[in-house]
Design a protein around this motif. Sequence first.
Motif, PDB file in Angstrom:
ATOM      1  N   GLY A  84       1.614  -6.140 -41.830  1.00 19.70           N
ATOM      2  CA  GLY A  84       1.110  -5.290 -42.894  1.00 19.70           C
ATOM      3  C   GLY A  84       0.004  -4.338 -42.486  1.00 19.70           C
ATOM      4  N   ARG A  85      -0.050  -4.013 -41.198  1.00 16.49           N
ATOM      5  CA  ARG A  85      -1.038  -3.054 -40.691  1.00 16.49           C
ATOM      6  C   ARG A  85      -0.543  -2.551 -39.341  1.00 16.49           C
ATOM      7  NH1 ARG A  85      -6.285  -6.309 -38.378  1.00 16.49           N
ATOM      8  NH2 ARG A  85      -6.513  -4.310 -37.316  1.00 16.49           N
ATOM      9  N   PRO A  86      -1.100  -1.440 -38.836  1.00 19.69           N
ATOM     10  CA  PRO A  86      -0.647  -0.937 -37.531  1.00 19.69           C
ATOM     11  C   PRO A  86      -0.791  -2.004 -36.444  1.00 19.69           C
ATOM     12  CG  PRO A  86      -1.967   0.724 -38.624  1.00 19.69           C
ATOM     13  CD  PRO A  86      -2.084  -0.532 -39.451  1.00 19.69           C
ATOM     14  N   ALA A  87       0.252  -2.133 -35.662  1.00 19.57           N
ATOM     15  CA  ALA A  87       0.295  -3.180 -34.640  1.00 19.57           C
ATOM     16  C   ALA A  87       0.060  -2.613 -33.246  1.00 19.57           C
ATOM     17  CB  ALA A  87       1.650  -3.894 -34.677  1.00 19.57           C
ATOM     18  N   LEU A  88      -0.254  -3.515 -32.354  1.00 19.24           N
ATOM     19  CA  LEU A  88      -0.445  -3.202 -30.938  1.00 19.24           C
ATOM     20  C   LEU A  88       0.641  -3.902 -30.136  1.00 19.24           C
ATOM     21  CD1 LEU A  88      -2.330  -2.191 -28.527  1.00 19.24           C
ATOM     22  CD2 LEU A  88      -3.362  -4.481 -28.654  1.00 19.24           C
ATOM     23  N   VAL A  89       1.189  -3.209 -29.152  1.00 16.66           N
ATOM     24  CA  VAL A  89       2.122  -3.825 -28.205  1.00 16.66           C
ATOM     25  C   VAL A  89       1.550  -3.656 -26.806  1.00 16.66           C
ATOM     26  CG1 VAL A  89       4.359  -3.567 -27.062  1.00 16.66           C
ATOM     27  CG2 VAL A  89       4.240  -3.640 -29.553  1.00 16.66           C
ATOM     28  N   VAL A  90       1.403  -4.771 -26.100  1.00 13.35           N
ATOM     29  CA  VAL A  90       0.863  -4.769 -24.742  1.00 13.35           C
ATOM     30  C   VAL A  90       1.965  -5.195 -23.773  1.00 13.35           C
ATOM     31  CG1 VAL A  90      -0.857  -5.721 -23.176  1.00 13.35           C
ATOM     32  CG2 VAL A  90      -1.449  -5.319 -25.576  1.00 13.35           C
ATOM     33  N   ALA A  91       2.289  -4.317 -22.844  1.00 14.49           N
ATOM     34  CA  ALA A  91       3.209  -4.663 -21.758  1.00 14.49           C
ATOM     35  C   ALA A  91       2.394  -4.793 -20.483  1.00 14.49           C
ATOM     36  CB  ALA A  91       4.287  -3.600 -21.597  1.00 14.49           C
ATOM     37  N   ALA A  92       2.570  -5.876 -19.759  1.00 14.53           N
ATOM     38  CA  ALA A  92       1.734  -6.142 -18.585  1.00 14.53           C
ATOM     39  C   ALA A  92       2.600  -6.558 -17.400  1.00 14.53           C
ATOM     40  CB  ALA A  92       0.711  -7.235 -18.907  1.00 14.53           C
ATOM     41  N   PHE A  93       2.232  -6.039 -16.225  1.00 13.96           N
ATOM     42  CA  PHE A  93       3.026  -6.269 -15.023  1.00 13.96           C
ATOM     43  C   PHE A  93       2.119  -6.329 -13.802  1.00 13.96           C
ATOM     44  CE2 PHE A  93       5.291  -3.394 -17.916  1.00 13.96           C
ATOM     45  CZ  PHE A  93       6.429  -4.131 -18.208  1.00 13.96           C
ATOM     46  N   ASP A  94       2.619  -6.959 -12.738  1.00  9.59           N
ATOM     47  CA  ASP A  94       1.995  -6.806 -11.430  1.00  9.59           C
ATOM     48  C   ASP A  94       2.235  -5.380 -10.948  1.00  9.59           C
ATOM     49  OD1 ASP A  94       0.974  -9.340 -11.139  1.00  9.59           O
ATOM     50  OD2 ASP A  94       2.669 -10.111  -9.992  1.00  9.59           O
ATOM     51  N   THR A  95       1.191  -4.735 -10.452  1.00  8.34           N
ATOM     52  CA  THR A  95       1.329  -3.369  -9.938  1.00  8.34           C
ATOM     53  C   THR A  95       2.370  -3.295  -8.837  1.00  8.34           C
ATOM     54  OG1 THR A  95      -0.980  -2.907 -10.469  1.00  8.34           O
ATOM     55  CG2 THR A  95       0.068  -1.464  -8.863  1.00  8.34           C
ATOM     56  N   GLU A  96       2.431  -4.327  -7.999  1.00  8.50           N
ATOM     57  CA  GLU A  96       3.328  -4.300  -6.843  1.00  8.50           C
ATOM     58  C   GLU A  96       4.800  -4.284  -7.238  1.00  8.50           C
ATOM     59  OE1 GLU A  96      -0.624  -5.505  -5.997  1.00  8.50           O
ATOM     60  OE2 GLU A  96       0.827  -6.539  -7.280  1.00  8.50           O
ATOM     61  N   LEU A  97       5.102  -4.588  -8.502  1.00  2.96           N
ATOM     62  CA  LEU A  97       6.483  -4.451  -8.964  1.00  2.96           C
ATOM     63  C   LEU A  97       6.948  -3.011  -8.814  1.00  2.96           C
ATOM     64  CD1 LEU A  97       9.048  -5.413 -10.543  1.00  2.96           C
ATOM     65  CD2 LEU A  97       7.804  -4.821 -12.632  1.00  2.96           C
ATOM     66  N   PHE A  98       6.031  -2.083  -9.067  1.00  2.01           N
ATOM     67  CA  PHE A  98       6.382  -0.668  -9.089  1.00  2.01           C
ATOM     68  C   PHE A  98       6.266  -0.072  -7.690  1.00  2.01           C
ATOM     69  CE2 PHE A  98       4.926  -1.912 -13.252  1.00  2.01           C
ATOM     70  CZ  PHE A  98       5.960  -1.459 -14.059  1.00  2.01           C
ATOM     71  N   GLY A  99       7.385  -0.020  -6.996  1.00  2.00           N
ATOM     72  CA  GLY A  99       7.432   0.569  -5.662  1.00  2.00           C
ATOM     73  C   GLY A  99       7.755  -0.456  -4.597  1.00  2.00           C
ATOM     74  N   TRP A 118       0.838  -1.197   0.000  1.00  2.20           N
ATOM     75  CA  TRP A 118       0.000   0.000   0.000  1.00  2.20           C
ATOM     76  C   TRP A 118       0.879   1.255   0.000  1.00  2.20           C
ATOM     77  CZ3 TRP A 118      -4.909  -0.422   3.515  1.00  2.20           C
ATOM     78  CH2 TRP A 118      -5.858   0.554   3.163  1.00  2.20           C
ATOM     79  N   ALA A 119       1.852   1.289   0.901  1.00  2.10           N
ATOM     80  CA  ALA A 119       2.710   2.473   1.023  1.00  2.10           C
ATOM     81  C   ALA A 119       3.645   2.625  -0.164  1.00  2.10           C
ATOM     82  CB  ALA A 119       3.519   2.394   2.321  1.00  2.10           C
ATOM     83  N   ASP A 120       4.207   1.515  -0.622  1.00  2.00           N
ATOM     84  CA  ASP A 120       5.247   1.579  -1.656  1.00  2.00           C
ATOM     85  C   ASP A 120       4.695   1.637  -3.070  1.00  2.00           C
ATOM     86  OD1 ASP A 120       7.067   1.397   0.395  1.00  2.00           O
ATOM     87  OD2 ASP A 120       7.446  -0.742   0.129  1.00  2.00           O
ATOM     88  N   SER A 121       3.494   1.050  -3.288  1.00  2.00           N
ATOM     89  CA  SER A 121       2.958   0.945  -4.655  1.00  2.00           C
ATOM     90  C   SER A 121       1.641   1.691  -4.848  1.00  2.00           C
ATOM     91  CB  SER A 121       2.758  -0.528  -5.033  1.00  2.00           C
ATOM     92  OG  SER A 121       3.989  -1.223  -5.072  1.00  2.00           O
ATOM     93  N   TYR A 122       0.628   1.371  -4.047  1.00  2.00           N
ATOM     94  CA  TYR A 122      -0.702   1.917  -4.319  1.00  2.00           C
ATOM     95  C   TYR A 122      -0.778   3.423  -4.077  1.00  2.00           C
ATOM     96  CZ  TYR A 122      -1.480  -3.101  -3.690  1.00  2.00           C
ATOM     97  OH  TYR A 122      -1.384  -4.472  -3.754  1.00  2.00           O
ATOM     98  N   LEU A 123      -0.156   3.918  -3.006  1.00  3.11           N
ATOM     99  CA  LEU A 123      -0.170   5.360  -2.761  1.00  3.11           C
ATOM    100  C   LEU A 123       0.569   6.133  -3.856  1.00  3.11           C
ATOM    101  CD1 LEU A 123       0.347   5.702   1.123  1.00  3.11           C
ATOM    102  CD2 LEU A 123      -1.763   5.956  -0.171  1.00  3.11           C
ATOM    103  N   PRO A 124       1.838   5.806  -4.152  1.00  2.31           N
ATOM    104  CA  PRO A 124       2.538   6.586  -5.183  1.00  2.31           C
ATOM    105  C   PRO A 124       1.947   6.406  -6.574  1.00  2.31           C
ATOM    106  CG  PRO A 124       3.916   4.764  -4.415  1.00  2.31           C
ATOM    107  CD  PRO A 124       2.749   4.851  -3.482  1.00  2.31           C
ATOM    108  N   LEU A 125       1.435   5.209  -6.891  1.00  3.59           N
ATOM    109  CA  LEU A 125       0.884   4.990  -8.225  1.00  3.59           C
ATOM    110  C   LEU A 125      -0.356   5.853  -8.448  1.00  3.59           C
ATOM    111  CD1 LEU A 125       0.836   3.309 -10.896  1.00  3.59           C
ATOM    112  CD2 LEU A 125      -0.765   1.795  -9.712  1.00  3.59           C
ATOM    113  N   THR A 126      -1.296   5.822  -7.511  1.00  7.23           N
ATOM    114  CA  THR A 126      -2.513   6.619  -7.685  1.00  7.23           C
ATOM    115  C   THR A 126      -2.206   8.107  -7.616  1.00  7.23           C
ATOM    116  OG1 THR A 126      -2.992   6.351  -5.314  1.00  7.23           O
ATOM    117  CG2 THR A 126      -4.059   4.824  -6.845  1.00  7.23           C
ATOM    118  N   ASP A 127      -1.218   8.497  -6.813  1.00  5.14           N
ATOM    119  CA  ASP A 127      -0.807   9.900  -6.753  1.00  5.14           C
ATOM    120  C   ASP A 127      -0.265  10.350  -8.110  1.00  5.14           C
ATOM    121  OD1 ASP A 127      -1.235  11.651  -4.693  1.00  5.14           O
ATOM    122  OD2 ASP A 127       0.869  11.742  -4.082  1.00  5.14           O
TER     123      ASP A 127
END
Length: 534
Positions: free
Chosen positions: A304-319, A30-39
């Motif tokens: 042969g057409r515009p492509a999509l790139v999806v990067a996906a992670f656990d939120t808790e990785l960040f912080g 909560w302190a390391d990830s959810y607070l700074p991410l939503t901020d």
Amino acid sequence: MFSLVLHSHLPWLANHGRWPVGEEWLYQSWADSYLPLTDMLSTLADEGRTNLLSLGITPVLAAQLDDPHCLAGMHHWLGNWQLRAHEATDRAMSIREHRSAARALDTFETKWRHGGSPVVRTLVDAGTVELLGGPLAHPFQPLLDPRLREFSLSEGLSDAARRWGTRPTGIWAPECAYAPGMEVGYADAGVTHFMVDGPSLRGDTTLGRPVRESDVLAFGRDLEVSYRVWSPKSGYPGHASYRDFHTYDHATGLKHARVTGRTVDSADKEPYDPAAASAAIDIHVADFVDAVRRRLRSESDRIGRPALVVAAFDTELFGHWWFEGPVWLERVLRALPEAGIDIGTLDDARSKGFVGSPVQLTESSWGSGKDWRVWNGDAVRDLVDLNAEVVEAALSSLDGQRAVDRQHTVDGQRTVDGQRTVDGQRSGIPELRNRVNDQILRETLNAVASDWAFMVSKDTAAGYARQRAHVHAHALREIADAVRGGRHDDAERLARGWNQADGLFPALDARRVAGKYSSENLQHGSAARRGASK
């Protein structure tokens, strides 16, 4: 187009231990990830930026972010963090940690004291994020009884609507696990798209793919791009200048060292240097933007057409796991548009036509081997057997209660499924809510959470994981045994007692579980719908 997807999840930790595994895990995340991410997202929202990412929040995590016990515990934890900062003997670390704790306390007291729902709802209403939902307590869906699978998903999406005012149409399926036929259940629940891992689509993740004969899209995680961040061997968080997750000051619990080197012992780690870490962030932002640009170009040329790139992670990785992650994420979200790269949510990708041909998706997950071995392998055979026993006991108890209700009379008239009948026809009197059945289902869903098998297979707090599964299994057995023995007062007392610890999802209603003979109807109906769609 580039889409960033974050999956936020923790199992139910409230009232089930504190340290080293338990509520401390929640408060740190909560302190390391959810607070700074939503901020950070609020800051970008104030600048008028929209459709930045698809944010998955599991119902079980959302329940904790709104829970009064957890809110009080989090406030206490943040205050304790500030006190620990004062106790640090290293002056630079003391000042740095005090400022971080004070900032977190201010954010929590001004934005979070009424729970996480107002914070998330503001981001959703502003169009900053697309909300991804999911089943109630994060079960491994392919191994779950069809009745509970349908119930858990429907209830999970309804839970999101109650908290945030919007019912998600996209989900992050727990563990990205899939079995053929689940797409029909998704369609029935109003789900239009979900996440799978890249290998599930054989690496062809440049477009959303309709699954089998349905209109439900599977979006795949692009591993070439995602692994630049999240790779155990070469990912950004392992850089020498970043703060080391595993090394901490034993007197205060604060982390004071940088990675220094992958083979350097904790005692030999160098002190953390914020300036050096910031410089490394800029290098990795530039590298990531360049990787996305190159991937978009190469994949667009290939198809042969515009492509999509999806990067996906656990939120808790960040912080939480990667201290510098939230800052890196903000700089990336600013740098990508500046580099001319369109960013959007999965729903944007769907509505803008980043859709390819149907795919015959097979059994898969994002776990080891990209199959189901983490959740049904030999290492967790005991938990697989326990889950089967738990589900059977819960549904048998529920079905038994309904059978008894069918034999009851109301004013001398027979009832069917709790509804009064006149000449064999239901008169519209509804089945009454049964709080005992509700608690049986809460304990069942907690017992079969996918987290416990994952923790055992990966040998991360395996003892805690097994203990948690068995505690919830014991709770439902106690209640169900009392029901089966006709000791209804005891059953109600036990249900109330266990609810004090496991009172999540107060709107959970056992009456919405399909009846005993509806599981066949669910499967037969799914087959009929598949045939009709053909």
